[in-house]
Design a protein around this motif. Structure first.
Motif, short mmCIF file in Angstrom:
data_model
loop_
_atom_site.label_atom_id
_atom_site.label_comp_id
_atom_site.label_asym_id
_atom_site.label_seq_id
_atom_site.Cartn_x
_atom_site.Cartn_y
_atom_site.Cartn_z
N UNK A 423 0.85 -1.18 0.00
CA UNK A 423 0.00 0.00 0.00
C UNK A 423 0.89 1.24 0.00
N UNK A 424 0.75 2.09 -1.04
CA UNK A 424 1.62 3.25 -1.17
C UNK A 424 1.65 4.14 0.07
N UNK A 425 0.52 4.30 0.77
CA UNK A 425 0.50 5.21 1.93
C UNK A 425 1.53 4.80 2.98
N UNK A 426 1.68 3.50 3.20
CA UNK A 426 2.64 3.03 4.19
C UNK A 426 4.07 3.37 3.78
N UNK A 427 4.39 3.18 2.50
CA UNK A 427 5.73 3.47 2.01
C UNK A 427 5.96 4.98 1.98
N UNK A 430 6.92 6.24 5.32
CA UNK A 430 8.32 5.95 5.63
C UNK A 430 9.25 6.88 4.88
N UNK A 431 8.92 7.20 3.64
CA UNK A 431 9.73 8.14 2.87
C UNK A 431 9.72 9.53 3.49
N UNK A 432 8.55 9.95 3.94
CA UNK A 432 8.43 11.28 4.52
C UNK A 432 9.20 11.42 5.83
N UNK A 433 9.52 10.29 6.44
CA UNK A 433 10.30 10.33 7.68
C UNK A 433 11.80 10.50 7.43
N UNK A 434 12.22 10.37 6.16
CA UNK A 434 13.64 10.52 5.84
C UNK A 434 14.02 12.00 5.83
N UNK A 435 15.20 12.33 6.31
CA UNK A 435 15.64 13.73 6.33
C UNK A 435 15.65 14.35 4.94
N UNK A 439 8.00 15.73 0.09
CA UNK A 439 6.80 15.17 -0.52
C UNK A 439 7.13 13.80 -1.10
N UNK A 440 6.14 12.91 -1.11
CA UNK A 440 6.41 11.56 -1.62
C UNK A 440 5.14 10.96 -2.21
N UNK A 441 5.30 10.25 -3.30
CA UNK A 441 4.23 9.48 -3.91
C UNK A 441 4.82 8.17 -4.42
#
Length: 517
Positions: A423-427, A430-435, A439-441
């Protein structure tokens, strides 16, 4: 033990089978056989051992391990006690497992040696005390008892009354909000799903079913293992899928059925031993997850074999439709007909009304195999049902004039990679938590072997940098590898709607949808 001590739960199956199928092999693993009476005795002993370690009715017992007889034994022993079995995905990272253990409130965790380290890490992060039991542990393993030691407990003299309406399993499925949800499947859900399989696939007591897909997946468990054991046939367990080993098992063990995903069958057809392996014992091959590619279908048809496809989801235990082999030629892209005790309908997403033949809309299902609830999540449970009780699948499809279902698209942006749901939302979380990520999709791109693989599109703060290699390294700590995007694109700006959402459709239009990334 007196079989009248419990009612209709799946925990009664093996003790009943011990009488009806005495001496017949129930499980075959690494060359060793367990007959139905031997398996029933072990299950009773393990149930006593679990009770001695504090497991009682309603408690949750988690299992982390590859295919092994202990999985089957632990599941049925848990059912004997009226407790709830929680199979865990071995591909998940420790933080993901810890969340599930805490969410379901597991009181005991069984794990196999290869997963011992991850089990310890997950147990430590579950924020609650856990009794641990190891399969094949030596006496110096301080983390928990050896699984075989469960058999040393005094025999049970009483069992709870377990009915079809009682919870039997909690199977975690990824959620669109980024947090997995625990789908609660009852004894009745599993029983009726097994009956659907027995009726629609003509399972016989002489079948020898090769299980190469992991039992922690409800597809392998619900469509394969449980119906086979209910019928009194034989389950041939392979610890994990290796194409050459699966082919060898078909020949030497005379397997009559095998189930998998398109990748399973593609790897077997591509194996060097494919042409020389005797496949004459096979009578049924079931494939789910996505349509079988033409070249794979043709490779098997050249050997005189046809696939039976299907469609389902965890919340349906999991079967919703099947495509019998005799209809594959006429309906190559169809997911088939509704299972015998299950109903399917289509709701027009634009009008909210039920759709007629040939009109696409959301697929809805109704039957005694559809789940009870999401564990501890009443709002998600309510969202999953229509007002009149039908299961909302979130998938778009249509029914033709003869009732054959064709899946057209997914309402949710779920990616299916090698039969695993991403599920993209979960990934994206996790991407948004990276320094530096602003934005992430995440979208799915086609891949020849895995069907789809995740692809990340991100925006970065001024001066920040992120490479594909760094992304994989950082996300692999908290996410299963199959969820980690294979590729990364850094863009100046993500397209957004007026409400701030990223329209995934526009992102997908940027890429060649006919080739792998």
């Amino acid at each position: 033990m007196d079989v009248s001590a419990e009612a209709q739960g799946i925990g009664s199956w093996l003790r009943l089978r011990a009488v009806k199928s005495k001496g017949h092999p129930a499980l075959v693993f690494n060359g060793a056989e367990l007959t139905y009476d031997e398996l029933a005795d072990r299950v009773d002993g393990i149930a006593a051992g679990l009770r001695a370690r504090g497991v009682s009715r309603g408690d949750r017992v988690a299992y982390l391990g590859d295919n092994h007889p202990s999985f089957v034994e632990a599941m049925f022993a848990t059912a004997r006690l009226g407790a709830v079995f929680v199979p865990l995905n071995t591909r998940l990272a420790a933080p993901e497992l810890a969340y599930m253990l805490a969410d379901c409130g597991a009181s005991l965790l069984i794990s196999t040696p290869a997963l011992a380290g991850r089990a310890d890490e997950a147990a430590a992060g579950s924020a609650q005390p856990l009794v641990q039991v190891r399969v094949g542990a030596d006496g110096d393993d301080g983390a928990g008892d050896d699984f075989e030691a469960l058999l040393d407990a005094p025999p049970l003299t009483d069992l709870p009354d377990v009915g079809l309406e009682d919870p039997a399993l909690i199977v975690y499925t990824s959620g669109t909000t980024g947090r997995p949800k625990g789908a609660v499947l009852t004894h009745g859900n599993l029983t009726w799903n097994a009956l659907n399989v027995l009726v629609d696939y003509d399972v016989t007591s002489t079948d020898r079913a090769l299980m190469v897909s992991p039992l922690f997946h409800v597809a392998s468990l619900g469509m394969g293992c449980l119906p086979v054991l209910l019928k009194g046939a034989t389950v041939l367990l392979q610890e994990r899928f290796v194409a050459a080993e699966a082919l060898a098992s078909i020949e030497t063990l005379r397997a009559t059925t095998i189930s998998g995903v398109p990748t399973t069958f593609q790897l077997m057809a591509d194996d060097p031993t494919w042409a020389t392996t005797d496949l004459s014992s096979l009578r049924l091959m079931t494939c789910g997850g996505s349509p079988v590619p033409d070249r794979v279908r043709e490779a098997y048809e050249a050997r005189g074999l046809r696939f039976s496809g299907g469609y389902g989801m965890t919340e349906a235990s999991p079967g919703i439709t099947l495509l019998p082999p005799q209809h594959t030629a006429a309906h190559p892209r169809s997911a088939g007909l509704a299972h015998f005790f299950t109903r399917v309908r289509i709701r027009d997403t634009a009008t909210g009304e039920l759709a007629g033949p040939g009109v696409a809309g959301e697929v809805e299902a109704l039957g005694p195999n559809t789940f009870l609830e999401y564990w501890g999540n009443p709002s998600a449970t309510a969202d999953a049902r229509t007002r009149d009780g039908w299961l909302r699948t979130g998938d778009v499809g249509l029914l033709d004039e003869d009732g054959f279902l064709v899946i057209a698209d997914r309402i949710k942006d779920m990616i299916i990679s090698g039969a695993e749901n991403v599920y993209p939302a979960e990934v994206e979380n996790a991407l948004m938590a990276l320094p530096g990520v602003t934005g992430a999709a995440v979208i799915g791109l086609p891949h020849e072997r895995w069907g789809e693989v995740p692809h990340a599109v991100v925006t970065l703060a001024p001066g920040a940098e992120l490479t594909s290699e760094a992304m994989v390294e950082r996300l692999s700590v908290s996410l299963a590898r199959y969820k980690v995007p294979r590729t990364l694109e850094v863009v100046a700006e993500l397209p957004r709607t007026a409400s701030g959402k990223v329209p995934k459709r526009l992102l997908r239009q940027r890429y060649d949808r006919t080739g792998a990334p």
